[in-house]
Design a protein around this motif. Sequence first.
Motif, short mmCIF file in Angstrom:
data_model
loop_
_atom_site.label_atom_id
_atom_site.label_comp_id
_atom_site.label_asym_id
_atom_site.label_seq_id
_atom_site.Cartn_x
_atom_site.Cartn_y
_atom_site.Cartn_z
N SER A 99 0.48 13.10 9.93
CA SER A 99 -0.78 12.52 9.46
C SER A 99 -0.43 11.59 8.32
O SER A 99 0.51 11.81 7.56
N LEU A 100 -1.20 10.52 8.23
CA LEU A 100 -0.93 9.46 7.26
C LEU A 100 -2.24 9.10 6.60
O LEU A 100 -3.23 8.86 7.28
N THR A 101 -2.27 9.09 5.27
CA THR A 101 -3.47 8.69 4.56
C THR A 101 -3.11 7.69 3.46
O THR A 101 -2.04 7.77 2.86
N VAL A 102 -4.00 6.75 3.23
CA VAL A 102 -3.81 5.77 2.17
C VAL A 102 -4.08 6.48 0.85
O VAL A 102 -5.08 7.19 0.70
N MET A 103 -3.18 6.30 -0.11
CA MET A 103 -3.39 6.90 -1.42
C MET A 103 -4.48 6.12 -2.16
O MET A 103 -4.56 4.89 -2.05
N GLN A 104 -5.31 6.81 -2.87
CA GLN A 104 -6.41 6.21 -3.61
C GLN A 104 -5.90 5.18 -4.60
O GLN A 104 -4.87 5.37 -5.24
N GLY A 105 -6.61 4.08 -4.72
CA GLY A 105 -6.28 3.06 -5.70
C GLY A 105 -5.11 2.17 -5.34
O GLY A 105 -4.60 1.45 -6.17
N THR A 106 -4.69 2.19 -4.06
CA THR A 106 -3.55 1.36 -3.66
C THR A 106 -3.91 0.31 -2.63
O THR A 106 -3.05 -0.33 -2.09
N THR A 107 -5.17 0.15 -2.33
CA THR A 107 -5.55 -0.83 -1.31
C THR A 107 -5.67 -2.21 -1.89
O THR A 107 -5.73 -2.45 -3.04
N MET A 115 5.17 6.89 0.79
CA MET A 115 5.92 5.69 1.18
C MET A 115 5.07 4.45 0.96
O MET A 115 3.86 4.53 0.86
N GLU A 116 5.74 3.32 0.89
CA GLU A 116 5.06 2.04 0.78
C GLU A 116 5.27 1.23 2.05
O GLU A 116 6.35 1.26 2.63
N MET A 157 0.85 -1.18 0.00
CA MET A 157 0.00 0.00 0.00
C MET A 157 0.89 1.24 0.00
O MET A 157 1.95 1.24 0.59
N LYS A 158 0.40 2.28 -0.67
CA LYS A 158 1.11 3.54 -0.65
C LYS A 158 0.40 4.50 0.29
O LYS A 158 -0.83 4.54 0.34
N ARG A 202 3.18 3.47 10.17
CA ARG A 202 3.34 4.34 11.36
C ARG A 202 4.62 4.01 12.11
O ARG A 202 5.32 4.92 12.56
N ASP A 203 4.93 2.74 12.23
CA ASP A 203 6.17 2.34 12.91
C ASP A 203 7.40 2.88 12.18
O ASP A 203 8.31 3.42 12.80
N ILE A 204 7.39 2.76 10.86
CA ILE A 204 8.52 3.25 10.07
C ILE A 204 8.66 4.77 10.20
O ILE A 204 9.76 5.29 10.39
N ILE A 205 7.54 5.49 10.12
CA ILE A 205 7.58 6.95 10.26
C ILE A 205 8.11 7.36 11.63
O ILE A 205 8.95 8.24 11.76
N GLU A 206 7.61 6.70 12.68
CA GLU A 206 8.09 7.00 14.03
C GLU A 206 9.60 6.83 14.13
O GLU A 206 10.31 7.68 14.66
#
Length: 87
Positions: A79-87, A48-49, A1-2, A57-61
């Motif tokens: 803040s972290l959001t899933v990019m559209q079309g990557t789920t 990021m992927e 996921m992106k 979240r762990d990687i960002i921390e």
Amino acid sequence: MKFEVAIDVMPRREISDPQGQTIERALPTLGFDGFESVRVGKRIAVVMEAETEAQARDIIEQACQRFLTNPQIEHFSYSLTVMQGTT
């Protein structure tokens, strides 16, 4: 996921912020009254992927604590959001 991530980095309250102080003093001279406690920070925007949101979240921390901030003088939020079309 992106994921799209926005990381905000600010100086800790107990750390002097000369840039914020300069802006705070300049604002009234330019006709902008009522501003106080001006602090200046930075925003880091990344894509990021990761396999899961928890992993992202762990990687960002870890990245913030080890590289993107100086924990002695700065704190961060993100803040972290899933990019559209990557789920």
